[in-house]
Scaffold this motif. Structure first.
Motif, PDB file in Angstrom:
ATOM      1  N   THR A   1       0.810  -1.231   0.000  1.00  0.00           N
ATOM      2  CA  THR A   1       0.000   0.000   0.000  1.00  0.00           C
ATOM      3  C   THR A   1       0.837   1.273   0.000  1.00  0.00           C
ATOM      4  N   ASP A   2       2.160   1.122  -0.133  1.00  0.00           N
ATOM      5  CA  ASP A   2       3.074   2.270  -0.079  1.00  0.00           C
ATOM      6  C   ASP A   2       3.260   2.854  -1.481  1.00  0.00           C
ATOM      7  N   MET A   3       2.858   4.103  -1.672  1.00  0.00           N
ATOM      8  CA  MET A   3       2.961   4.739  -2.980  1.00  0.00           C
ATOM      9  C   MET A   3       4.383   5.150  -3.342  1.00  0.00           C
TER      10      MET A   3
ATOM     11  N   SER B   1       4.863 -12.048 -13.623  1.00  0.00           N
ATOM     12  CA  SER B   1       5.983 -11.504 -12.843  1.00  0.00           C
ATOM     13  C   SER B   1       6.015  -9.985 -12.950  1.00  0.00           C
ATOM     14  N   TYR B   2       6.432  -9.369 -11.845  1.00  0.00           N
ATOM     15  CA  TYR B   2       6.456  -7.914 -11.751  1.00  0.00           C
ATOM     16  C   TYR B   2       7.671  -7.493 -10.936  1.00  0.00           C
ATOM     17  N   ASP B   3       8.205  -6.317 -11.261  1.00  0.00           N
ATOM     18  CA  ASP B   3       9.223  -5.681 -10.432  1.00  0.00           C
ATOM     19  C   ASP B   3       8.558  -4.592  -9.603  1.00  0.00           C
ATOM     20  N   ILE B   4       8.969  -4.482  -8.339  1.00  0.00           N
ATOM     21  CA  ILE B   4       8.505  -3.402  -7.471  1.00  0.00           C
ATOM     22  C   ILE B   4       9.688  -2.448  -7.345  1.00  0.00           C
ATOM     23  N   ARG B   5       9.548  -1.303  -8.007  1.00  0.00           N
ATOM     24  CA  ARG B   5      10.668  -0.370  -8.114  1.00  0.00           C
ATOM     25  C   ARG B   5      10.432   0.892  -7.289  1.00  0.00           C
ATOM     26  N   GLU B   6      11.503   1.387  -6.706  1.00  0.00           N
ATOM     27  CA  GLU B   6      11.440   2.652  -5.991  1.00  0.00           C
ATOM     28  C   GLU B   6      11.228   3.774  -7.007  1.00  0.00           C
TER      29      GLU B   6
ATOM     30  N   GLY C   1      -3.654  -5.697  -3.873  1.00  0.00           N
ATOM     31  CA  GLY C   1      -3.632  -4.251  -3.978  1.00  0.00           C
ATOM     32  C   GLY C   1      -4.480  -3.731  -5.114  1.00  0.00           C
ATOM     33  N   SER C   2      -4.741  -4.604  -6.120  1.00  0.00           N
ATOM     34  CA  SER C   2      -5.477  -4.149  -7.303  1.00  0.00           C
ATOM     35  C   SER C   2      -6.977  -4.356  -7.183  1.00  0.00           C
ATOM     36  N   ASN C   3      -7.408  -5.425  -6.529  1.00  0.00           N
ATOM     37  CA  ASN C   3      -8.834  -5.665  -6.344  1.00  0.00           C
ATOM     38  C   ASN C   3      -9.352  -4.775  -5.215  1.00  0.00           C
ATOM     39  N   SER C   4     -10.421  -4.062  -5.472  1.00  0.00           N
ATOM     40  CA  SER C   4     -10.880  -3.063  -4.499  1.00  0.00           C
ATOM     41  C   SER C   4     -11.281  -3.686  -3.166  1.00  0.00           C
ATOM     42  N   ILE C   5     -11.871  -4.855  -3.196  1.00  0.00           N
ATOM     43  CA  ILE C   5     -12.280  -5.508  -1.944  1.00  0.00           C
ATOM     44  C   ILE C   5     -11.060  -5.996  -1.174  1.00  0.00           C
ATOM     45  N   LEU C   6     -10.193  -6.711  -1.876  1.00  0.00           N
ATOM     46  CA  LEU C   6      -9.003  -7.238  -1.199  1.00  0.00           C
ATOM     47  C   LEU C   6      -8.099  -6.103  -0.719  1.00  0.00           C
ATOM     48  N   ARG C   7      -8.055  -5.012  -1.474  1.00  0.00           N
ATOM     49  CA  ARG C   7      -7.241  -3.882  -1.024  1.00  0.00           C
ATOM     50  C   ARG C   7      -7.782  -3.301   0.281  1.00  0.00           C
TER      51      ARG C   7
END
Length: 712
Positions: free
Chosen positions: A634-636, A647-652, A670-676
């Protein structure tokens, strides 16, 4: 407003077709149960006067109703069919379907073409349900009615167990196929319709709206050998072998008849589409009588035997003592009739015993004559009526009890005491050992926390609430085939089990208990590393199953092909996304969306990914149970960049450097509104301990999912 709500639901899928539908995780919310959360059916059914119920059911079998007359004055055929079609929807691929929940009362099953007029059978049972009320569920009553029908016909049944609890709304999220029309060609669910084994998983029936095979042949085209191949695969997916397939087909067709003496186009809508005045029933004939001899159900017309209300060997005798030819019923269905037949061998009319009628066979019946294996079994039983009766009684019991789980769940005076391998028996476990001493030996074993947690999870995750198979009880993870499943990392598993089995032998605990207890020890260590001190509940008493108590072939269907909790994806699918497969496993485990969320977040930071993969480990403190997964998610400060299909990279954002990697399963929280919304709760600074408490509760639920002794 019902229509408006339906339209809104449809519009949701139109505007957001790729949205993850979480409904399957809340489809049996306790709020839908009119009996209230305090109601305990298993306690109520123990108060049932079983002998009185038997008497009432026996009386029902021969008390014809004017509104729906009984064939030959007997409802044995109808009640056997109602039970058969409730149980026959079971499939062992995912354990769903079956008669364990009373789901035949709801769509789609109540309106499947193959279930025509089962609504009339349930309505005939209603006075009995009304009388006994909460002491018997619809699920039990529907199942029991078929068993009593066979007893009235003359069969010595194998027994019956109560204990099936009703659901209270449709299971709309069970996958029955993606065809858009009833009885769509089989080609739509087979890779090659000529290859019966190419039937799409997890399906078992050959066409949308059928229980098993098309009685008129493959796609309605008669070919008994091709039908035999489909029967073999379909019945295998119902958990039945060739012997059971033959006796169930023959026994199911020993009593009752098919109904097709009329024009099927004159039938009214199915129950779910019927007008209000139909009062929940459908398929009424809009022209003519539509009852008695003029009833239309399957479209095929006629009885299989000379005496269709009597348990005898008439089916095999009729099949093999006559030559058969293809014809059409009055309703236009393809069926087989004898070329020649003595008048005395014909069954009498359902209303007028002075009239003799022509018997018939379906393509599935003819399959028993032309398939070499089926033919050999059939001829043997034609000359051994006692053997046929005994084998059918056992197969019928298996059919109607397959999704009830272990014998320990059986309730009632007629529940058989024999242990059968298809029940997945587990010996009683020891509860007298020193749990603290076992935990001490586990801590001194040198096993890592992640190894212990993974082994406990892998042992427990096989549980399926659909048919109550699998789970940690029995420690079958140490037996074939589970010990060799790729998802269980066999080499790692063998190393860990060798240590845990030694501890079990030294302390008197079962291996099953030690596996779970080791997982708890690893989890408690991780909790302390995260800064909290929370004990993980443990209940001793699991037993260890033997290889002789394990049907290895039947356990093949429990093999995890995917496990989002450990970020394991055996094979990426373009059709079924990894996050959808996660929902499937979570639902089988009996988890809510919140429990699924907290478990995935916790498993990631614990470092439990399959093969040591790093995807989703959004933490610098791997191995400590923290809420870091949700904090990072949840950190922007991070950007989420696709690098492949899964697969995805989480980049600063500032430096552009890759900090973590992720899978689709990770990012859906994080993408599904309910699960988020759930993820944000666990990411809050004031919910760090709540996260730990909730994780422990969900973990314990999975570890005890198959502990029916704790739920009685």
């Amino acid at each position: 407003m019902h229509g408006a709500a339906t339209t809104a639901a449809s519009a949701y899928k139109v505007f957001w077709p790729n949205a993850l539908n979480l409904d399957i995780l809340s489809q049996h919310d306790t709020k839908t149960n009119p009996l209230g959360q305090s109601f305990n059916y298993r306690e109520e059914v123990r108060k049932l006067d079983v002998e009185a119920l038997k008497a009432d059911l026996r009386a029902l079998m021969t008390t014809s109703q004017d509104w729906w007359p009984a064939d030959w004055g007997s409802y044995v055929g109808m009640m056997a069919r109602v039970s058969w079609h409730a149980a026959g929807s079971y499939r062992n691929t995912d354990g769903r379907g079956g008669n364990g929940t009373g789901n035949q009362r709801f769509a789609p099953l109540n309106s499947w073409p193959d279930n025509v007029n089962t609504d009339k059978g349930r309505r005939l049972l209603w006075p009995i349900k009304k009388k006994y009320g909460n002491k018997i569920s619809w699920a039990d009553l529907i199942s029991y009615a078929g068993t009593i029908a066979y007893e009235v016909a003359g069969l010595k049944t194998f027994g019956f167990a109560f204990g099936r609890e009703d659901i209270w709304h449709p299971e709309k999220d069970i996958y029955w196929g993606d065809e858009q029309q009833w009885l769509a060609p089989s080609d739509e669910r087979y890779a090659d319709v000529k290859d019966a084994k190419s039937l799409e998983n997890p399906l078992a029936a050959v066409q949308m709206g059928l229980i098993y095979v098309n009685p008129e042949g493959v796609n309605g085209q008669s070919d008994p050998m091709a039908t035999a191949a489909m029967m073999r695969e379909t019945f295998a997916r119902m958990g039945m072998d060739d012997e059971e397939t033959v006796v169930l087909t023959a026994g199911g067709h020993t009593i009752g008849k098919c109904h097709g003496n009329g024009d099927a186009s004159n039938l009214s809508a199915d129950p779910e589409n019927a007008a209000p005045e139909a009062q929940g029933m459908g398929w009424f004939n809009t022209k003519g009588r539509g009852i008695g001899r003029d009833t239309v159900v399957s479209g095929i017309e006629g009885a299989w035997t000379t005496h269709p209300t009597v348990w005898d060997n008439g089916f095999f005798e009729m099949l093999f003592k006559h030559e058969w030819t293809l014809t059409k019923s009055p309703a236009g269905a393809t069926q087989w009739v004898p070329i020649t037949i003595n008048e005395d061998d014909k069954p009498v009319d359902v209303e007028d015993p002075s009239i003799r009628t022509i018997p018939m066979m379906t393509d599935a019946d003819m399959a028993l004559k032309v398939d070499p294996i089926y033919r050999e079994i059939s001829l043997r039983y034609m000359n051994d009526f006692t053997g046929f009766s005994e084998t059918f009684a056992r197969a019928w019991f298996k059919l109607t009890h397959r999704d009830m789980g272990p014998k320990s769940r059986y309730i009632g005076p007629d529940a058989p005491q024999e242990d059968m391998v298809w029940q997945d028996p587990v010996p009683a476990g020891n509860t007298g050992y020193d749990v603290a001493a076992v935990k001490a030996q586990i801590r001194a074993s040198g096993l890592s926390d992640v190894d212990m947690i993974n082994t406990a999870w892998d042992s427990a995750r096989t549980y399926r609430g659909s048919d109550m198979r699998g789970g940690a009880n029995g420690a079958r993870i140490r037996l074939a085939p589970q010990k060799d499943w790729a998802a269980n990392e066999p080499a790692r598993l063998a190393r860990i089990l060798s240590v845990l089995e030694g501890i079990a032998a030294a302390t008197g605990a079962s291996v099953a208990d030690v596996i779970v207890l080791a997982g708890n020890v690893g989890l408690e260590n991780a909790i302390k590393a995260g800064g909290f001190n929370v004990a993980v509940p443990f209940a001793a008493g699991r037993g260890d199953a033997t290889a002789e108590q394990t049907d290895a072939a039947a356990f093949d269907v429990l093999e995890p092909k995917h496990d989002g909790f450990r970020n394991y994806l055996g094979q990426f699918s373009e059709i079924v996304m990894p996050e959808e497969m996660l929902l499937d496993r979570a639902q089988l485990l009996g988890l809510t969306a919140v429990e699924m969320t907290v478990l995935v977040g916790g498993m990631r930071v614990l470092g439990t990914n399959f093969g040591g993969d790093k995807a989703g480990q959004f933490t610098e403190r791997v191995g400590a149970l923290t809420n870091d997964f949700f904090v990072t998610l949840t950190d922007m400060a991070y950007a989420w960049v696709p690098t492949g299909k899964n697969s995805y990279d989480i980049r600063e954002r500032v430096s552009g450097q890759t900090k973590y990697t992720a899978s689709r399963v990770d990012l859906v929280f994080g993408s599904n509104s309910i699960l988020r919304s759930y993820a944000e709760v666990y990411a809050q600074d004031d919910n760090k301990e709540k996260f730990v408490q909730d994780f422990v509760a969900a973990w314990t639920k999975v570890m005890n999912a198959d502990r029916f002794d704790l739920k009685a």
